[in-house]
Write an enzyme that holds these catalytic residues in place. Structure first.
Site, PDB file in Angstrom:
ATOM      1  N   ASP A 170      -2.175  10.931  -2.055  1.00  0.00           N
ATOM      2  CA  ASP A 170      -2.618   9.893  -3.003  1.00  0.00           C
ATOM      3  C   ASP A 170      -3.041  10.483  -4.334  1.00  0.00           C
ATOM      4  O   ASP A 170      -2.992   9.798  -5.365  1.00  0.00           O
ATOM      5  CB  ASP A 170      -3.763   9.077  -2.402  1.00  0.00           C
ATOM      6  CG  ASP A 170      -3.215   8.130  -1.351  1.00  0.00           C
ATOM      7  OD1 ASP A 170      -3.023   8.567  -0.200  1.00  0.00           O
ATOM      8  OD2 ASP A 170      -2.917   6.970  -1.710  1.00  0.00           O
TER       9      ASP A 170
ATOM     10  N   ARG B 266      -7.400  -0.234  -6.666  1.00  0.00           N
ATOM     11  CA  ARG B 266      -7.688   0.813  -5.680  1.00  0.00           C
ATOM     12  C   ARG B 266      -7.898   2.125  -6.438  1.00  0.00           C
ATOM     13  O   ARG B 266      -7.066   2.503  -7.250  1.00  0.00           O
ATOM     14  CB  ARG B 266      -6.537   0.960  -4.664  1.00  0.00           C
ATOM     15  CG  ARG B 266      -6.423  -0.242  -3.736  1.00  0.00           C
ATOM     16  CD  ARG B 266      -5.533   0.039  -2.557  1.00  0.00           C
ATOM     17  NE  ARG B 266      -6.199   0.849  -1.552  1.00  0.00           N
ATOM     18  CZ  ARG B 266      -5.554   1.396  -0.512  1.00  0.00           C
ATOM     19  NH1 ARG B 266      -4.247   1.258  -0.380  1.00  0.00           N
ATOM     20  NH2 ARG B 266      -6.216   2.109   0.386  1.00  0.00           N
TER      21      ARG B 266
ATOM     22  N   ARG C 103       0.855  -1.196   0.000  1.00  0.00           N
ATOM     23  CA  ARG C 103       0.000   0.000   0.000  1.00  0.00           C
ATOM     24  C   ARG C 103       0.883   1.236   0.000  1.00  0.00           C
ATOM     25  O   ARG C 103       2.104   1.138   0.119  1.00  0.00           O
ATOM     26  CB  ARG C 103      -1.021  -0.018   1.142  1.00  0.00           C
ATOM     27  CG  ARG C 103      -0.645  -0.628   2.439  1.00  0.00           C
ATOM     28  CD  ARG C 103       0.479   0.028   3.175  1.00  0.00           C
ATOM     29  NE  ARG C 103       0.265   1.460   3.346  1.00  0.00           N
ATOM     30  CZ  ARG C 103       1.221   2.325   3.601  1.00  0.00           C
ATOM     31  NH1 ARG C 103       2.495   1.948   3.715  1.00  0.00           N
ATOM     32  NH2 ARG C 103       0.958   3.598   3.735  1.00  0.00           N
ATOM     33  N   GLY C 104       0.235   2.420  -0.137  1.00  0.00           N
ATOM     34  CA  GLY C 104       1.002   3.663  -0.279  1.00  0.00           C
ATOM     35  C   GLY C 104       1.080   3.957  -1.777  1.00  0.00           C
ATOM     36  O   GLY C 104       1.462   3.075  -2.560  1.00  0.00           O
ATOM     37  N   ALA C 105       0.730   5.199  -2.151  1.00  0.00           N
ATOM     38  CA  ALA C 105       0.535   5.510  -3.564  1.00  0.00           C
ATOM     39  C   ALA C 105       1.705   5.123  -4.486  1.00  0.00           C
ATOM     40  O   ALA C 105       1.513   4.391  -5.462  1.00  0.00           O
ATOM     41  CB  ALA C 105       0.170   6.984  -3.712  1.00  0.00           C
TER      42      ALA C 105
ATOM     43  N   ASN D 114      -5.456  12.319   0.845  1.00  0.00           N
ATOM     44  CA  ASN D 114      -4.504  11.480   1.590  1.00  0.00           C
ATOM     45  C   ASN D 114      -5.305  10.704   2.634  1.00  0.00           C
ATOM     46  O   ASN D 114      -6.528  10.851   2.733  1.00  0.00           O
ATOM     47  CB  ASN D 114      -3.408  12.351   2.224  1.00  0.00           C
ATOM     48  CG  ASN D 114      -2.268  11.515   2.790  1.00  0.00           C
ATOM     49  OD1 ASN D 114      -1.735  10.642   2.095  1.00  0.00           O
ATOM     50  ND2 ASN D 114      -1.899  11.728   4.028  1.00  0.00           N
ATOM     51  N   LYS D 115      -4.629   9.885   3.390  1.00  0.00           N
ATOM     52  CA  LYS D 115      -5.277   9.008   4.369  1.00  0.00           C
ATOM     53  C   LYS D 115      -6.311   9.736   5.216  1.00  0.00           C
ATOM     54  O   LYS D 115      -6.066  10.874   5.642  1.00  0.00           O
ATOM     55  CB  LYS D 115      -4.186   8.384   5.252  1.00  0.00           C
ATOM     56  CG  LYS D 115      -4.651   7.462   6.339  1.00  0.00           C
ATOM     57  CD  LYS D 115      -5.555   6.350   5.843  1.00  0.00           C
ATOM     58  CE  LYS D 115      -4.967   5.510   4.737  1.00  0.00           C
ATOM     59  NZ  LYS D 115      -5.979   4.681   4.042  1.00  0.00           N
TER      60      LYS D 115
ATOM     61  N   GLN E 171      -1.665   2.363  10.038  1.00  0.00           N
ATOM     62  CA  GLN E 171      -0.395   2.433   9.299  1.00  0.00           C
ATOM     63  C   GLN E 171       0.670   3.202  10.082  1.00  0.00           C
ATOM     64  O   GLN E 171       1.865   2.963   9.907  1.00  0.00           O
ATOM     65  CB  GLN E 171      -0.602   3.122   7.927  1.00  0.00           C
ATOM     66  CG  GLN E 171      -1.378   2.306   6.923  1.00  0.00           C
ATOM     67  CD  GLN E 171      -2.848   2.655   6.936  1.00  0.00           C
ATOM     68  OE1 GLN E 171      -3.384   3.070   7.958  1.00  0.00           O
ATOM     69  NE2 GLN E 171      -3.509   2.482   5.809  1.00  0.00           N
TER      70      GLN E 171
END
Ligand code: MRU
Length: 348
Positions: free
Chosen positions: A236, A88, A45-47, A246-247, A195
């Site tokens: 993201d 995603r 995960r993570g862009a 973002n998150k 995370q």
């Protein structure tokens, strides 16, 4: 260097981030579909990491089609690309990487299948290696904004694990430490999937960078007491006007930072900008399984059957962002004019 994935020629080895720090398990993907699944289920995960993994997934997809050629190969390869895009929706780095692989395919498609696969593999490796270099540059530009002894707050994990290596927001932290700035990092735990508590804390622990873990609702108090000098997060997707996804929880932090006069920085590569969309309202926000909220490590923490809302990201309006730190420099007051001017300057 910590890396969430290793390309092994005929397979992609992924460090399963769902179990860190409790265990360090590796998953071996040999098909495009497996990579897609592990992007969806957050093993990776993570862009930027999603983008690089998707590129390797496309190479595996091409390898699965090695007995085909011409139109048949192209039709099936494009079908795999479409499926990958759905893994995603919010991180634009995924579609950026898939488009880059399709562009490479276009330039190779008159060649034989073996050469096409080889060319695609080279492109995926380039995306991977470029990302590490980009992050180091982001780190360099970002560290110039960090003063000696600064207390930095971060949210989610925008570290080595979220990229090909080094990290964006944590890349800045790493560079500031290299420059002996004696910084201290406050790490938001980042519910629902933690995370921050699991991944960012683990990365900082590995490198002995001083940090303090807090729950998400403690940031306001720290800012009120004057204990935070700056906030830095990843992204993201960034719209043309600077609105940034973002998150989930990033927006609340940005509002708090504005109220308390704390600089709020976004660290992201050019591949995270989506200049096709004018504002953050157009950014698709992924909603995930309610189990992420009702359970922690498979342990139910709320009543059976309770109603849940679980958006994975939120959008921070550009007006709350002090600057966006990219690999080409810092965009101060990131509004549409400043972003367009910056991109045009970089092109010329
Ligand atoms: O759901 P995740 O863990 O993929 O969300 C990750 C983030 O929101 C990161 O901050 C973002 O992707 C930037 S990573 C350099």
């Amino acid at each position: 260097m910590i890396s969430p994935m290793i390309w092994q020629g005929n397979k992609l080895k992924i460090l399963d981030q769902r179990n860190i720090p409790l265990s360090m398990d590796y998953i071996f993907c040999t098909t495009c579909r497996e990579v897609e699944e592990h992007i969806y289920n957050l093993a990776i995960r993570g862009a930027p990491a999603i983008g690089a993994a998707a590129a390797f997934g496309m190479v595996l997809g091409a390898r699965e089609l090695r007995d085909f050629s011409g139109n048949k190969f192209e039709t099936l390869f494009r079908k795999k690309a479409l499926a990958m895009l759905k893994a995603r929706p919010t991180a634009v780095n995924l579609s950026w990487a898939v488009s880059r692989m399709l562009k490479e395919f276009e330039s190779l498609k008159e060649k034989n299948t073996g050469d096409i696969i080889k060319g695609l593999e080279e492109e995926a490796l380039t995306i991977y290696h470029e990302d590490i270099e980009i992050n180091k540059k982001i780190g360099q530009f970002g560290a110039s904004l960090v003063s000696k002894g600064a207390f930095i707050l971060t949210h989610c994990n925008a570290g080595a694990l979220a990229t090909a290596g080094y990290g964006t927001a944590l890349g800045i932290v790493r560079k500031a430490v290299e420059q002996e700035k004696e910084i201290h990092v406050y790490v938001d735990e980042t519910r629902p999937v933690l995370q921050g508590a699991r991944l960012t804390a683990w990365e900082l622990e590995q490198e002995e960078i001083p940090y303090t873990l807090i729950t998400d609702n403690m940031a306001g108090m720290l800012m009120q007491k004057g204990n935070i000098d700056l906030v830095v997060v990843g992204a993201d997707r960034i719209a043309l006007n600077g609105d940034t996804a973002n998150k989930i929880g990033t927006y609340s932090l940005a509002v708090l930072a504005k109220y308390h006069g704390v600089p709020f920085y976004v660290a992201a590569p050019f591949s995270t900008f989506d200049l096709n969309i004018k504002t953050g309202e157009e950014i698709p926000i992924e909603e995930r399984d309610c189990r992420e909220v009702t359970h922690i490590f498979n342990q139910r923490i709320s009543p059976d059957g309770c109603h849940v809302f679980n958006p994975s990201f939120d959008v921070t309006p550009a007006g709350l962002i002090s600057a966006i730190i990219t690999e080409k420099g810092v965009i101060e007051n990131p509004r549409e004019n400043n972003i367009s001017t910056f991109f045009n300057k970089m092109k010329s």
